[in-house]
Design a protein around this motif. Structure first.
Motif, PDB file in Angstrom:
ATOM      1  N   LEU A 136     -41.037  11.757 -63.794  1.00 23.55           N
ATOM      2  CA  LEU A 136     -39.665  12.226 -64.027  1.00 23.55           C
ATOM      3  C   LEU A 136     -39.292  12.105 -65.501  1.00 23.55           C
ATOM      4  CD1 LEU A 136     -37.769  10.772 -60.921  1.00 23.55           C
ATOM      5  CD2 LEU A 136     -38.030  13.201 -61.498  1.00 23.55           C
ATOM      6  N   GLY A 137     -39.945  11.186 -66.206  1.00 19.86           N
ATOM      7  CA  GLY A 137     -39.619  10.969 -67.607  1.00 19.86           C
ATOM      8  C   GLY A 137     -40.393  11.831 -68.582  1.00 19.86           C
ATOM      9  N   VAL A 141     -46.315  20.109 -67.499  1.00 21.18           N
ATOM     10  CA  VAL A 141     -46.641  21.518 -67.746  1.00 21.18           C
ATOM     11  C   VAL A 141     -47.549  22.102 -66.664  1.00 21.18           C
ATOM     12  CG1 VAL A 141     -46.315  21.384 -70.235  1.00 21.18           C
ATOM     13  CG2 VAL A 141     -48.556  20.839 -69.270  1.00 21.18           C
ATOM     14  N   ARG A 142     -48.270  21.234 -65.930  1.00 15.56           N
ATOM     15  CA  ARG A 142     -49.191  21.762 -64.909  1.00 15.56           C
ATOM     16  C   ARG A 142     -49.698  20.633 -64.028  1.00 15.56           C
ATOM     17  NH1 ARG A 142     -52.077  26.435 -64.058  1.00 15.56           N
ATOM     18  NH2 ARG A 142     -50.977  27.275 -65.879  1.00 15.56           N
ATOM     19  N   PHE A 143     -49.910  20.950 -62.748  1.00  7.76           N
ATOM     20  CA  PHE A 143     -50.637  20.078 -61.837  1.00  7.76           C
ATOM     21  C   PHE A 143     -52.020  20.676 -61.623  1.00  7.76           C
ATOM     22  CE2 PHE A 143     -46.458  18.437 -60.792  1.00  7.76           C
ATOM     23  CZ  PHE A 143     -46.706  17.109 -60.504  1.00  7.76           C
ATOM     24  N   VAL A 144     -53.042  19.874 -61.846  1.00  9.98           N
ATOM     25  CA  VAL A 144     -54.428  20.289 -61.610  1.00  9.98           C
ATOM     26  C   VAL A 144     -54.952  19.527 -60.405  1.00  9.98           C
ATOM     27  CG1 VAL A 144     -56.780  20.308 -62.520  1.00  9.98           C
ATOM     28  CG2 VAL A 144     -54.846  20.824 -64.037  1.00  9.98           C
ATOM     29  N   GLN A 173     -39.586  18.937 -58.864  1.00  9.72           N
ATOM     30  CA  GLN A 173     -38.875  20.068 -59.475  1.00  9.72           C
ATOM     31  C   GLN A 173     -37.386  20.009 -59.185  1.00  9.72           C
ATOM     32  OE1 GLN A 173     -42.493  23.388 -59.441  1.00  9.72           O
ATOM     33  NE2 GLN A 173     -41.043  23.324 -57.747  1.00  9.72           N
ATOM     34  N   GLU A 174     -37.044  19.628 -57.959  1.00  5.04           N
ATOM     35  CA  GLU A 174     -35.630  19.533 -57.591  1.00  5.04           C
ATOM     36  C   GLU A 174     -34.939  18.391 -58.339  1.00  5.04           C
ATOM     37  OE1 GLU A 174     -35.814  19.094 -53.386  1.00  5.04           O
ATOM     38  OE2 GLU A 174     -36.128  21.240 -52.988  1.00  5.04           O
ATOM     39  N   GLU A 179     -35.738  25.285 -63.296  1.00  3.36           N
ATOM     40  CA  GLU A 179     -35.531  26.657 -62.821  1.00  3.36           C
ATOM     41  C   GLU A 179     -36.870  27.350 -62.594  1.00  3.36           C
ATOM     42  OE1 GLU A 179     -32.972  28.716 -65.475  1.00  3.36           O
ATOM     43  OE2 GLU A 179     -31.267  27.373 -65.172  1.00  3.36           O
ATOM     44  N   GLU A 180     -37.862  27.024 -63.436  1.00  4.25           N
ATOM     45  CA  GLU A 180     -39.178  27.647 -63.309  1.00  4.25           C
ATOM     46  C   GLU A 180     -40.132  26.726 -62.555  1.00  4.25           C
ATOM     47  OE1 GLU A 180     -40.745  28.889 -67.026  1.00  4.25           O
ATOM     48  OE2 GLU A 180     -39.078  30.234 -67.490  1.00  4.25           O
ATOM     49  N   GLN A 181     -41.037  27.347 -61.812  1.00  2.00           N
ATOM     50  CA  GLN A 181     -42.024  26.623 -61.021  1.00  2.00           C
ATOM     51  C   GLN A 181     -43.056  25.964 -61.931  1.00  2.00           C
ATOM     52  OE1 GLN A 181     -42.583  25.344 -57.650  1.00  2.00           O
ATOM     53  NE2 GLN A 181     -42.122  27.439 -57.063  1.00  2.00           N
TER      54      GLN A 181
END
Length: 533
Positions: A136-137, A141-144, A173-174, A179-181
């Protein structure tokens, strides 16, 4: 964001690898830089790591972004971080049970202050509040997701905790009001068409993400395969000796049971071969030492279960011997693929086949299979314990007992969580984050030192366990002291102890059980790993 300049800068290569003439690696890297989600099926030793490391390092440098890599094995994480450090890249860290307290604290600090751009964790770690708070901190940019076949029940290594990944990403994300996935990259070395469909369907249904697929064939032309049919174990062992004497090279010998790992390694050592053992139930320190010795070339032979080798980048393995046949063709391709990772060398892959090996695999399969009746038993147990309130916290053992299961059932926690996952997928229950706790409400020793002295005199603890038990005792006494000075509960959560002391949660639970059952230090420790509904 030039992917060719990034490849040259970080790894010194002028071009990406091709598969059958197709620039799949380059295309997958470009897709990641373009913020697309993807599924790449590259062969073992085919450069999966670089495919996600280049975009991750570029994003870290340009935007202070963090790429989260989810891997199923601790040895894989450590190996990847070490490989990057060997070429001067210090942007990657891991948080897992193999780290000592100082290493763990350093990893957390580097994530918090933005110096780390790649974080390796296990899927189970996503249910930890500590990991959630860290992510959260940071800007993710991406989950692999490595070894993505673990998502599918049709895959050879189905792992129930993988099914929580989509829920965690959605919740993250919530909570961050994005706003972007957050894009996702999935990697695997072997995947049937059904497995690929399952992975794509999962992310589409969970997150509304469509994965772009980059498939390749798993052909390895530098590997030579041969099967020897052997009548018994003695014939197998003699064949192994002959092969080792004939070809003096780094070798991995795969067996199916943990007990045989140690026996075979010991016998080879007694016969003059430089061999070590590796399996998932070994102490973390011994696993790390044995793996490092093999990677460094200090040990020539590694006798192991399938827990060893996934993602381990040792290019000079010249021979892989399967002492027993693998339990699936996909597993065999993965394991045999540890050999000949240097494309310029030729490697040999041998299988020592016996008809009884197949029977053993079928027996193991039946022992671990979960049927509809057992899932119904777990559902009835959950209905009973939630009769008077809709939300409860119960351990897997408590749920199993409520279902009428035998406490001594093998892999009881895995079976319970798998049944819960099936119920959750069907919409019957919602499993939340783990809330492990230890209640230290009856400490016999008057002081921490008295308890520690008792531990040191005990023959039930190894030397490392004595050190860890001492630290746990001090933590429990500290909790008790706080209870006496204020209104805090006299308890210490298992994950709290694990996080703060840098101990793997399984080791904490094991030591607490030793304290409770085999010593007089604690009269009554109620140990509970809660599953929250």
């Amino acid at each position: 964001m030039d992917i060719h300049k990034g490849l040259k800068k970080y790894f010194g290569f002028d071009a990406y690898r091709t598969y059958a003439g197709e620039p799949l690696q380059e295309n997958a890297v470009q897709a990641a830089v373009d913020n697309k989600s993807l599924l790449a099926v590259f062969p073992t030793g085919g450069g999966k790591s670089i495919t996600f490391q280049v975009p991750a390092l570029m994003a870290g440098e340009n935007a202070k972004g963090l790429t989260v890599v989810i891997s199923p094995l601790q040895s894989l994480m450590k190996d990847q971080v070490d490989n990057l450090e060997r070429i001067g890249i210090t942007d990657a860290v891991t948080i897992n049970g193999l780290l000592d307290p100082i290493e763990r604290a350093k990893s957390i600090e580097r994530i918090q202050d933005g110096r780390a751009s790649i974080l390796y964790i296990s899927p189970e770690s996503l249910r930890s509040k500590t990991i959630e708070k860290l992510l959260l901190g940071r800007k993710i940019v991406r989950f692999v997701i490595d070894e993505a076949h673990c998502f599918s029940s049709w895959g050879q290594d189905f792992r129930v905790d993988y099914l929580y990944i989509g829920d965690f990403i959605k919740s993250l994300q919530e909570n961050k009001n994005l706003e972007e996935q957050i894009p996702v990259s999935c990697f695997t070395a072997t995947a049937k068409q059904k497995v690929m469909e399952d992975i794509c369907t999962y992310f589409n249904e969970k997150l509304g993400i469509k994965l772009e697929i980059f498939p390749s064939k798993a052909t390895r032309t530098n590997l030579h395969y041969k099967v020897f049919e052997k009548g018994d174990d003695e014939a197998k062992y003699n064949t192994v000796r002959d092969l080792m004497e004939e070809k003096d090279c780094p070798t991995i010998i795969y067996v199916s049971r943990t007990r045989r790992v140690r026996d075979l390694a010991t016998r080879l050592s007694e016969d003059g071969f430089n061999a070590r053992a590796f399996h998932g139930k070994m102490e973390s320190q011994e696993k790390t030492e044995n793996q490092n010795a093999f990677l460094a070339g200090e040990v020539q032979i590694m006798v192991a279960t399938s827990a060893f080798g996934m993602g381990v980048d040792k290019k000079d393995v010249g021979m892989v011997i399967h002492y027993e046949i693998s339990d699936s063709l996909e597993n065999y391709i993965q394991e045999a693929g540890r050999a000949g990772r240097d494309e310029n060398m030729t490697a040999d892959c041998y299988v020592l086949f016996n008809e009884e090996d197949l029977s053993k695999h079928f027996i193991l399969l039946n022992q671990t299979k979960l049927n509809l009746h057992e899932i119904k038993q777990i559902w009835n147990a959950i209905k009973f314990i939630t009769k008077f309130k809709p939300s409860v916290q119960k351990s897997a053992l408590e749920i199993a007992r409520a279902a009428g299961w035998d406490d001594n059932l093998k892999e009881i926690e895995t079976r319970v969580t798998t049944a819960i996952a099936a119920l959750e997928e069907a919409g019957y229950v919602k499993r939340k984050q783990n809330m492990p706790r230890v209640f230290a409400n009856s400490i016999l020793s008057k002081t921490a030192q008295e308890a520690i002295d008792n531990i040191m005199r005990s023959q039930k603890f190894s030397e490392k366990q004595k050190k860890d038990a001492t630290r746990i005792i001090r933590s429990l006494f500290s909790s008790k002291s706080r209870k006496q000075t204020n209104l805090d509960e006299a308890e210490s959560r298992v994950d709290y102890i694990s996080d703060n002391l840098g101990l793997h949660i399984k080791n904490v639970i094991s030591i607490v059980n030793l304290l409770r059952e085999r010593t007089t230090v604690l009269a009554c420790i109620i140990l509970q790993r809660f599953v929250s509904f």
